[in-house]
Design a protein around this motif. Structure first.
Motif, mmCIF file in Angstrom:
data_model
loop_
_atom_site.group_PDB
_atom_site.id
_atom_site.type_symbol
_atom_site.label_atom_id
_atom_site.label_comp_id
_atom_site.label_asym_id
_atom_site.label_seq_id
_atom_site.Cartn_x
_atom_site.Cartn_y
_atom_site.Cartn_z
ATOM 1 N N GLU A 294 0.804 -1.215 0.000
ATOM 2 C CA GLU A 294 0.000 0.000 0.000
ATOM 3 C C GLU A 294 0.841 1.272 0.000
ATOM 4 O OE1 GLU A 294 -0.300 -2.521 2.026
ATOM 5 O OE2 GLU A 294 -2.242 -3.402 1.457
ATOM 6 N N ASP A 295 2.042 1.199 0.571
ATOM 7 C CA ASP A 295 2.912 2.382 0.617
ATOM 8 C C ASP A 295 3.792 2.486 -0.623
ATOM 9 O OD1 ASP A 295 4.546 0.241 1.043
ATOM 10 O OD2 ASP A 295 5.493 1.011 2.859
ATOM 11 N N PHE A 296 3.440 1.702 -1.667
ATOM 12 C CA PHE A 296 4.146 1.697 -2.946
ATOM 13 C C PHE A 296 5.553 1.102 -2.866
ATOM 14 C CE2 PHE A 296 1.187 5.333 -3.054
ATOM 15 C CZ PHE A 296 0.357 4.902 -4.083
ATOM 16 N N THR A 297 5.823 0.331 -1.798
ATOM 17 C CA THR A 297 7.092 -0.379 -1.680
ATOM 18 C C THR A 297 7.050 -1.626 -2.559
ATOM 19 O OG1 THR A 297 7.343 0.381 0.595
ATOM 20 C CG2 THR A 297 8.714 -1.474 -0.106
ATOM 21 N N LEU A 298 8.075 -1.804 -3.372
ATOM 22 C CA LEU A 298 8.145 -2.957 -4.264
ATOM 23 C C LEU A 298 8.971 -4.062 -3.620
ATOM 24 C CD1 LEU A 298 8.746 -1.226 -7.722
ATOM 25 C CD2 LEU A 298 6.614 -2.216 -6.860
ATOM 26 N N TYR A 299 8.523 -5.308 -3.829
ATOM 27 C CA TYR A 299 9.225 -6.462 -3.300
ATOM 28 C C TYR A 299 9.390 -7.522 -4.388
ATOM 29 C CZ TYR A 299 8.594 -4.876 1.534
ATOM 30 O OH TYR A 299 8.641 -4.172 2.705
ATOM 31 N N SER A 300 10.499 -8.244 -4.290
ATOM 32 C CA SER A 300 10.628 -9.479 -5.048
ATOM 33 C C SER A 300 10.009 -10.565 -4.178
ATOM 34 C CB SER A 300 12.095 -9.797 -5.342
ATOM 35 O OG SER A 300 12.207 -11.027 -6.027
ATOM 36 N N GLY A 309 -7.846 -17.522 -9.225
ATOM 37 C CA GLY A 309 -7.060 -16.297 -9.152
ATOM 38 C C GLY A 309 -6.873 -15.782 -7.742
ATOM 39 N N ASN A 310 -7.244 -16.598 -6.749
ATOM 40 C CA ASN A 310 -7.074 -16.195 -5.356
ATOM 41 C C ASN A 310 -5.660 -16.496 -4.886
ATOM 42 O OD1 ASN A 310 -9.863 -15.514 -5.144
ATOM 43 N ND2 ASN A 310 -10.333 -17.698 -4.900
ATOM 44 N N LYS A 311 -5.047 -15.526 -4.218
ATOM 45 C CA LYS A 311 -3.718 -15.746 -3.664
ATOM 46 C C LYS A 311 -3.827 -16.508 -2.357
ATOM 47 C CE LYS A 311 -0.644 -12.229 -5.565
ATOM 48 N NZ LYS A 311 0.226 -11.064 -5.267
ATOM 49 N N LEU A 312 -3.079 -17.606 -2.268
ATOM 50 C CA LEU A 312 -3.101 -18.426 -1.067
ATOM 51 C C LEU A 312 -2.060 -17.956 -0.063
ATOM 52 C CD1 LEU A 312 -3.466 -21.900 -2.787
ATOM 53 C CD2 LEU A 312 -5.237 -20.293 -2.086
ATOM 54 N N PHE A 313 -0.938 -17.464 -0.549
ATOM 55 C CA PHE A 313 0.079 -16.874 0.337
ATOM 56 C C PHE A 313 0.998 -16.000 -0.496
ATOM 57 C CE2 PHE A 313 2.374 -20.668 -1.154
ATOM 58 C CZ PHE A 313 3.602 -20.123 -1.489
ATOM 59 N N THR A 314 1.668 -15.104 0.182
ATOM 60 C CA THR A 314 2.692 -14.259 -0.430
ATOM 61 C C THR A 314 3.835 -14.092 0.553
ATOM 62 O OG1 THR A 314 1.033 -13.000 -1.698
ATOM 63 C CG2 THR A 314 3.228 -12.015 -1.466
ATOM 64 N N ALA A 315 5.050 -14.310 0.093
ATOM 65 C CA ALA A 315 6.229 -14.122 0.936
ATOM 66 C C ALA A 315 7.157 -13.129 0.248
ATOM 67 C CB ALA A 315 6.957 -15.439 1.168
ATOM 68 N N HIS A 316 7.559 -12.063 0.963
ATOM 69 C CA HIS A 316 8.408 -11.032 0.396
ATOM 70 C C HIS A 316 9.869 -11.271 0.787
ATOM 71 C CE1 HIS A 316 4.717 -8.991 -0.535
ATOM 72 N NE2 HIS A 316 4.410 -8.845 0.738
ATOM 73 N N LYS A 317 10.746 -10.999 -0.143
ATOM 74 C CA LYS A 317 12.172 -11.116 0.156
ATOM 75 C C LYS A 317 12.623 -9.858 0.914
ATOM 76 C CE LYS A 317 15.184 -12.748 -2.852
ATOM 77 N NZ LYS A 317 16.114 -12.863 -3.991
ATOM 78 N N HIS A 318 13.177 -10.076 2.102
ATOM 79 C CA HIS A 318 13.639 -8.959 2.917
ATOM 80 C C HIS A 318 15.164 -8.933 3.032
ATOM 81 C CE1 HIS A 318 9.802 -7.433 4.618
ATOM 82 N NE2 HIS A 318 9.394 -8.662 4.338
#
Length: 321
Positions: A294-300, A309-318
């Motif tokens: 929401e804050d326009f931060t991009l993640y791989s 088309g439902n997302k079951l999970f999302t994991a961001h690289k930190h």
């Protein structure tokens, strides 16, 4: 001067123990050589710099390929020498620390054990506290046989690194005429490797309750200079979608795409239908892609979606890796 050259050559040759060569005897030879020069140093500072020279050669030959990527983009060509020289020069400091500290244990009967423990500790320091850089860790040497590395689900990658380093460090006892210690360490190392192999073999040959799950890995080998261009976005996605839907004699449960396979937000109105098209009812797509918060931060990120088309999970690289 010739000693520094020998140490650097030893470091350069040591990376041949990694993929795709897996010439692990060179690892035994190079680590024995490093331990010899540490033990014959006049001070911990001299051992430190000898370790740095070894580490510089080790990382130059093992990570030279990083310097190739910037050459594909004119605006980043300046980064090529930095990647070729700068990264190895920095990472070599960790092996330098190993050598400097090991110097104080050179007269110890458990010289080999101390070296292996210090080496593994600085692998952890290098990977977690600073760069997040996992490549060229000793455990990768054991990947010439997949069965050997299955025990990592118990002892982790650092446990594998310890086995590799203890075995390699055992041979310095021959040069120090500690033959009994050499025999003891070799027996211990061989027993650990033997148990690791047995564990992996049993794991591969014992049926599991999940043996009927079928996974399709999709790797389209798209050139880097075509992966991120807007003109190739849809054609690249359709290529992976077509590969995902190729006929199979089994029902595919999971389709897995590469990291950053989807180079825009997956909820783009033109993108989501392609992702849904790539899997059948009851199947799931696990893909690497770019996500935006929401804050326009991009993640791989990596995420999974179903046919709806439902997302079951999302994991961001930190972290870096």
């Amino acid at each position: 001067m010739y000693q520094k050259l020998i140490i650097c050559i030893g470091g350069l040759l040591s990376s041949l123990a990694f993929a795709p060569n897996f010439f692990w005897p060179l690892w035994l030879l190079s680590i024995t050589m490093l331990l010899y020069f540490i033990a014959n140093s006049d001070s911990s500072m001299q051992a430190f710099w000898r370790g740095w020279i070894f580490g510089f050669g080790h990382f130059v030959s093992g990570l030279y390929w990083i310097s190739i990527a910037p050459t594909h983009y004119a605006e980043f060509i300046w980064a090529a020498p930095l990647a070729l020289i700068g990264i190895p020069a920095f990472l070599a400091l960790f092996i330098a620390c190993v050598a400097g500290l090991t110097f104080f244990a050179k007269e110890d009967v458990i010289y080999s054990v101390n070296f292996a423990l210090i080496w593994v500790f600085f692998e952890w320091v290098r990977e977690w506290l600073f760069t997040g850089f996992p490549w060229n860790t000793a455990n990768y040497i054991m990947h010439f046989d997949t069965k050997l590395v299955q025990i990592s689900d118990i002892i982790g990658p650092y446990g594998l690194s310890f086995i590799c380093m203890l075995g390699a460090a055992s041979f310095i006892n021959i040069l120090q005429k500690r033959y009994f210690s050499f025999v003891v360490y070799i027996i211990i190392s061989a027993s650990l490797v033997g148990y690791a192999y047995k564990y992996g073999n049993d794991k591969f040959t014992t049926p599991t309750t999940n043996s009927e799950i079928y996974v399709r890995l999709v790797q389209p080998s798209i050139p880097q200079n075509q992966k991120w261009t807007a003109q190739r976005l849809l054609s690249n996605l359709m290529l992976m979608s077509d590969m995902s839907r190729r006929p199979s004699k089994h029902k595919i449960d999971y389709v897995i795409w590469p990291e950053a396979a989807v180079t825009v937000n997956s909820y783009h109105p033109q993108i989501l239908p392609i992702l849904q098209l790539s899997i059948n009812e009851g199947s799931y797509l696990i893909a690497g892609g770019i996500t935006e918060k929401e804050d326009f931060t991009l993640y791989s990120s990596v995420y999974a979606i179903n046919k709806m088309g439902n997302k079951l999970f999302t994991a961001h690289k930190h972290h870096l890796v």
